[in-house]
Write an enzyme that holds these catalytic residues in place. Structure first.
Site: not given
Ligand code: NAD
Ligand code: DAU
Length: 335
Positions: A10, A126, A149, A153, A188, A248, A272
């Site tokens: 979800a 990554d 985080y 992972k 994000k 960025n 950050r």
């Molecule tokens: P997200 O935060 O949008 O969604 C996470 C989902 O996991 C939510 O639906 C939440 O309700 C569910 N969840 C959290 N804790 C839970 C638990 N204990 N039991 C069951 N469900 C639970 O995440 P996303 O951005 O879609 O990322 C999905 C996966 O991909 C993650 O494992 C993340 O580490 C990985 N990932 C994300 C990115 C990215 O850019 N978003 C990139 C690379 C890898």
């Molecule tokens: O690289 C994969 C990862 O990408 C995933 O594993 C994570 O779940 C996902 O959240 C993401 O992590 P980042 O930290 O790279 O994503 P975020 O969107 O938080 O930030 C992206 C970049 O932008 C990072 O360099 C921080 C910067 N940033 C982020 C936020 C939230 C800003 O400059 N301002 C902001 O307000």
């Protein structure tokens, strides 16, 4: 026929993957197993909720009996795990839920995979490689996570390796770069900047804005997961990214250009803590399976911006309540 359990289905990437899988494989059944944390949202799955091959269970991957019940009730043979706490900034504020879900939750799923002989695919990141000053990370590189985080992972990835070696669990891992696209929670950076810009609010850019990320379109990532699920070698890790990095500041400017908004909306804010300056993936191994991303960064961003412009119903209501509380702590109290 495959009966696939999708923990975290979800969320952002999980819901895109569920939609993709149902469309691509007419004989697959999909069971989303999701705790519905602040990031989980049934609106993400609204358009497929009446599909007879889809079911939803509200549950926590840390709850072993609940996971086992779901596996038995739906004759599950495959798990593709997206469930995680995912936002780096939140892990800096409080890492508790990250350790629970990302590490212990993965352990629970691995135990179920061992007990029921399930195929297990893990959606990794990554960020486990840490900041890459030069060159690109390969799957065999050492893990050097630098945020709570990323460490949670990396813990999951190491557990998976141990279960493959010790218990012969049939597992694979993909390590994806940053995803963008429909249904991404507006904490994000890309959806945050788009929705703030639409409201003429500042775009908070961390530090000097020169950090580099490989922003890939979520459906390209979904295709890669599909490929590894079906054709990857058991026990192997596959990087997933375009191999092209963007600063960025350039990403922020591109969003403002697409929306016709002024650059004066960009607001430099304190960096950050422990901010990884650059990620870069070597994707040779995945390309060896025949995968190529369909979208350039410009195409991915353009599609993403258009989706947020056209789907205000989805994001507007998210930017209230818990979100505002988080926003205040993260941005307004840190200055
Ligand atoms: P997200 O935060 O949008 O969604 C996470 C989902 O996991 C939510 O639906 C939440 O309700 C569910 N969840 C959290 N804790 C839970 C638990 N204990 N039991 C069951 N469900 C639970 O995440 P996303 O951005 O879609 O990322 C999905 C996966 O991909 C993650 O494992 C993340 O580490 C990985 N990932 C994300 C990115 C990215 O850019 N978003 C990139 C690379 C890898
Ligand atoms: O690289 C994969 C990862 O990408 C995933 O594993 C994570 O779940 C996902 O959240 C993401 O992590 P980042 O930290 O790279 O994503 P975020 O969107 O938080 O930030 C992206 C970049 O932008 C990072 O360099 C921080 C910067 N940033 C982020 C936020 C939230 C800003 O400059 N301002 C902001 O307000």
């Amino acid at each position: 026929m495959r009966n696939i359990l999708i923990p975290g289905g979800a969320g952002f990437i999980g819901s895109n993957f569920v939609r993709y899988l149902l469309a691509r494989y007419p004989d697959y059944r999909v069971v989303v197993f999701d705790k519905l944390t602040y990031a989980g949202n049934l609106d993400n799955l609204r358009d497929i909720e009446t599909n007879p091959r889809y079911a939803f269970i509200r549950g926590d991957i840390c709850d072993a009996p609940a996971v086992e019940r779901a596996v038995r009730a739906h004759a599950i043979d495959t798990v593709v795990n997206f469930a995680a706490e995912t936002h780096v900034d939140r892990s800096i504020m409080d890492a508790d839920a990250f350790i629970r879900t990302d590490v212990y939750g993965t352990y629970v799923l691995l135990e179920a995979a061992k007990k029921f002989g399930l195929r297990y695919h893990h959606v990794g990141t990554d960020e486990v490689y840490g900041w890459v000053a030069e060159g690109s990370s390969r799957e065999t590189d050492r893990l050097l996570p630098r945020s709570p985080y990323a460490a949670s992972k990396a813990g999951a990835d190491l557990l998976i390796h141990a279960y493959v070696v010790t218990h012969k669990v049939a597992a694979t891992i993909t390590r994806g770069a940053n995803n963008i696209g429909p249904y991404q929670y507006p904490e994000k950076v890309v959806p945050l900047f788009i929705t703030n810009a639409l409201d003429n609010l500042p775009l908070p850019l961390y530090g000097d804005g020169r950090q580099q990320r490989d922003y890939q379109f979520v459906l390209d990532h979904c295709e890669a997961i599909d490929l590894v699920l079906h054709r990857g070698s058991i026990g192997q890790v596959y990087n997933v990214g375009t191999g092209q990095e963007t600063c960025n500041i350039d990403m922020a400017r591109a969003i403002l250009r697409l929306l016709g908004k002024p650059e004066s909306l960009i607001q430099y804010v304190p960096d950050r803590p422990g901010h990884d300056r650059r990620y870069s993936l070597d994707v040779t191994k995945l390309r060896g399976l025949g995968w190529e991303p369909e979208h350039t960064f410009a195409e991915a961003l353009e599609k993403t911006v258009r989706w947020y412009v056209e789907n205000e119903w989805w994001w507007r209501k998210l930017k209230s309540g818990e979100y505002l509380e988080y926003y205040r702590k993260q941005y307004l109290e840190r200055r």
